[in-house]
Design a protein around this motif. Structure first.
Motif, PDB file in Angstrom:
ATOM      1  N   ASP A 190      10.486  -3.599   2.388  1.00  0.00           N
ATOM      2  CA  ASP A 190      10.398  -4.483   3.559  1.00  0.00           C
ATOM      3  C   ASP A 190      10.368  -3.674   4.850  1.00  0.00           C
ATOM      4  O   ASP A 190       9.594  -3.956   5.769  1.00  0.00           O
ATOM      5  CB  ASP A 190      11.581  -5.445   3.585  1.00  0.00           C
TER       6      ASP A 190
ATOM      7  N   LEU B 109       6.931  -2.045   5.334  1.00  0.00           N
ATOM      8  CA  LEU B 109       5.795  -2.950   5.533  1.00  0.00           C
ATOM      9  C   LEU B 109       5.965  -3.881   6.734  1.00  0.00           C
ATOM     10  O   LEU B 109       4.996  -4.479   7.192  1.00  0.00           O
ATOM     11  CB  LEU B 109       5.567  -3.787   4.268  1.00  0.00           C
ATOM     12  N   ARG B 110       7.206  -3.999   7.201  1.00  0.00           N
ATOM     13  CA  ARG B 110       7.471  -4.897   8.318  1.00  0.00           C
ATOM     14  C   ARG B 110       6.633  -4.502   9.544  1.00  0.00           C
ATOM     15  O   ARG B 110       6.482  -3.320   9.843  1.00  0.00           O
ATOM     16  CB  ARG B 110       8.962  -4.867   8.654  1.00  0.00           C
TER      17      ARG B 110
ATOM     18  N   SER C 217       3.949  -4.966  -3.494  1.00  0.00           N
ATOM     19  CA  SER C 217       4.512  -5.451  -2.233  1.00  0.00           C
ATOM     20  C   SER C 217       3.373  -5.502  -1.221  1.00  0.00           C
ATOM     21  O   SER C 217       2.715  -4.478  -0.982  1.00  0.00           O
ATOM     22  CB  SER C 217       5.629  -4.527  -1.749  1.00  0.00           C
TER      23      SER C 217
ATOM     24  N   VAL D 203       1.711  -7.498   2.560  1.00  0.00           N
ATOM     25  CA  VAL D 203       1.905  -8.363   3.722  1.00  0.00           C
ATOM     26  C   VAL D 203       0.886  -9.491   3.646  1.00  0.00           C
ATOM     27  O   VAL D 203      -0.329  -9.249   3.634  1.00  0.00           O
ATOM     28  CB  VAL D 203       1.736  -7.572   5.033  1.00  0.00           C
TER      29      VAL D 203
ATOM     30  N   VAL E  17       6.289 -10.117   4.199  1.00  0.00           N
ATOM     31  CA  VAL E  17       6.234  -9.186   3.066  1.00  0.00           C
ATOM     32  C   VAL E  17       6.528  -9.968   1.798  1.00  0.00           C
ATOM     33  O   VAL E  17       7.582 -10.603   1.675  1.00  0.00           O
ATOM     34  CB  VAL E  17       7.239  -8.029   3.235  1.00  0.00           C
TER      35      VAL E  17
ATOM     36  N   HIS F 102       6.663  -9.843  -2.533  1.00  0.00           N
ATOM     37  CA  HIS F 102       6.825  -8.927  -3.666  1.00  0.00           C
ATOM     38  C   HIS F 102       6.379  -9.645  -4.939  1.00  0.00           C
ATOM     39  O   HIS F 102       6.964 -10.662  -5.333  1.00  0.00           O
ATOM     40  CB  HIS F 102       8.281  -8.471  -3.785  1.00  0.00           C
TER      41      HIS F 102
END
Length: 384
Positions: free
Chosen positions: A300, A303-304, A324, A326, A331, A333
């Motif tokens: 997270d 990728l945030r 994972s 976006v 995000v 999974h």
């Protein structure tokens, strides 16, 4: 110049190799791994190449000084020209169902002087990983073979004991028949019918016992044949393992690394001392979107605030592959299911490797499998 000139000096040329042995040698190798052998109809040659986890055969025609993959396109001057061409161009040019290039030659003999030509780490590492992964699979098969052999030996011994016991029963019953004449002389005439009936019953039991003995003997024969079969299989495995380890030792000398082990391979990253880039090769994964073991919180964080379609593939604490990605600025999974060397997000569409799955969803929206998602896999996460 002959179309077959200089073939014996090429690391990918296996000469008069048996078709089945050549195919078996490529089992579990990465897509694009290949070898060339002399066809059963010389001077033609045959390419064995791995595509989507399956070994495919492509015939190289050699006729009147010309070479090609089909009679109407004999445009090459030599077999080496064919291999060179299709190392840069997909075989789909010849066969639309075979979209793969000849990228990783599989050597036959690691002591061949021609190996000196392949010293570049970028070329050596994927071949070494092929051999390493094959060795892991062979170890598993060898363990199963040894377990099967132990069971077969135990069964053969058990059946042998049963056959011996049954043989004793037959001999004991036959020995009882030997007293029939004495019994007839010992008892009064009125008991003769009873005596004869008793010995007839013994004869019937002997027939049944002999039939059981025959069954036991057949079981012993089958069990012993199974033992011999497994011993031969184990001997063959030992020979192949020795040859494989020789190849691995040879390639280890080419790699500028030390301490290659399971962790090194499972990380998927070529551990070179110089910067050669990340070559991720676990289970066919060759791109930099694979980050190894990582929990969802760390994923997270990475990728945030990234764009839609940014993604990675990781392994969670349960040793499952996780995609994972976006999607709609969140995000998500998604577990990548795995069974029998097949990978999928939803079972209606399966792939031969994680790499193939990722390639598909780089070209197609995740929405084709789940309407909740509306993005392709666009931007892989790069880890330093």
């Amino acid at each position: 110049m002959s179309p077959l000139s200089n073939l014996e000096n090429q690391i990918w040329y296996w000469g008069k190799e048996d078709k089945e042995d050549a195919t078996r040698a490529l089992e579990h190798c990465l897509d694009g791994t290949y070898l060339v052998r002399e066809s059963s109809n010389p001077p033609h040659q045959t390419i064995h190449v791995v595509y989507m986890g399956v070994v495919k055969l492509v015939k190289i025609l050699v006729r009147d000084g010309a070479v090609g993959l089909s009679p109407d396109k004999m445009t090459f001057k030599s077999v080496m020209d064919v291999i060179d061409h299709y190392s840069h161009v997909s075989l789909a040019q010849h066969n639309k169902t075979l979209n793969v290039r000849l990228t990783n030659p599989l050597p036959k003999d690691p002591e061949d002087d021609a190996f000196d030509e392949m010293t570049a780490e970028e070329e050596t590492w994927p071949i070494y990983v092929n051999f390493y992964m094959e060795s892991e699979i062979r170890m598993t098969k060898e363990e199963k073979c040894l377990a099967d052999l132990a069971i077969a030996q135990e069964e053969a011994q058990s059946y042998s004991y049963r056959a011996s016991a049954q043989n004793m029963v037959v001999e004991m019953l036959k020995s009882q028949l030997t007293i029939q004449p004495m019994a007839r002389n010992h008892f009064p005439p009125e008991y003769l019918d009873y005596i004869n009936n008793s010995f007839d019953a013994i004869r019937s039991r002997i027939v049944d016992a002999e039939r059981q003995l025959e069954v036991c003997s057949e079981q012993v024969t089958r069990a012993q044949a199974r033992v011999r079969e497994l011993v031969l299989l184990k001997d063959d495995m030992d020979k192949r393992k020795t040859k494989l380890y020789r190849k691995m030792d040879w390639y280890e000398r080419l790699l500028p690394i030390e301490g290659i082990d399971n962790e090194t391979i499972s990380n998927g990253i070529a551990p070179f001392t110089q910067n050669l880039g990340s070559k991720l090769l676990i289970k066919g994964i060759k791109d930099m979107w694979f980050v190894g073991e990582m929990n969802s919180l760390d994923a997270d964080k990475l990728l945030r605030s990234t764009a839609n379609g940014t993604f990675m593939v990781r392994i969670n604490s349960n040793r499952n592959y996780i995609l994972s990605v976006v999607n709609k600025r969140k995000v998500r999974h998604i577990r990548i299911h795995e069974q029998d060397d097949k990978f999928w997000l939803k079972s209606n569409r399966q792939f031969h490797s994680v790499e193939k799955l990722v390639e598909f969803f780089q070209a197609n929206s995740l929405g084709v499998q789940d309407k909740e998602y509306n993005t392709k896999l666009v931007n892989p996460v790069y880890l330093k």
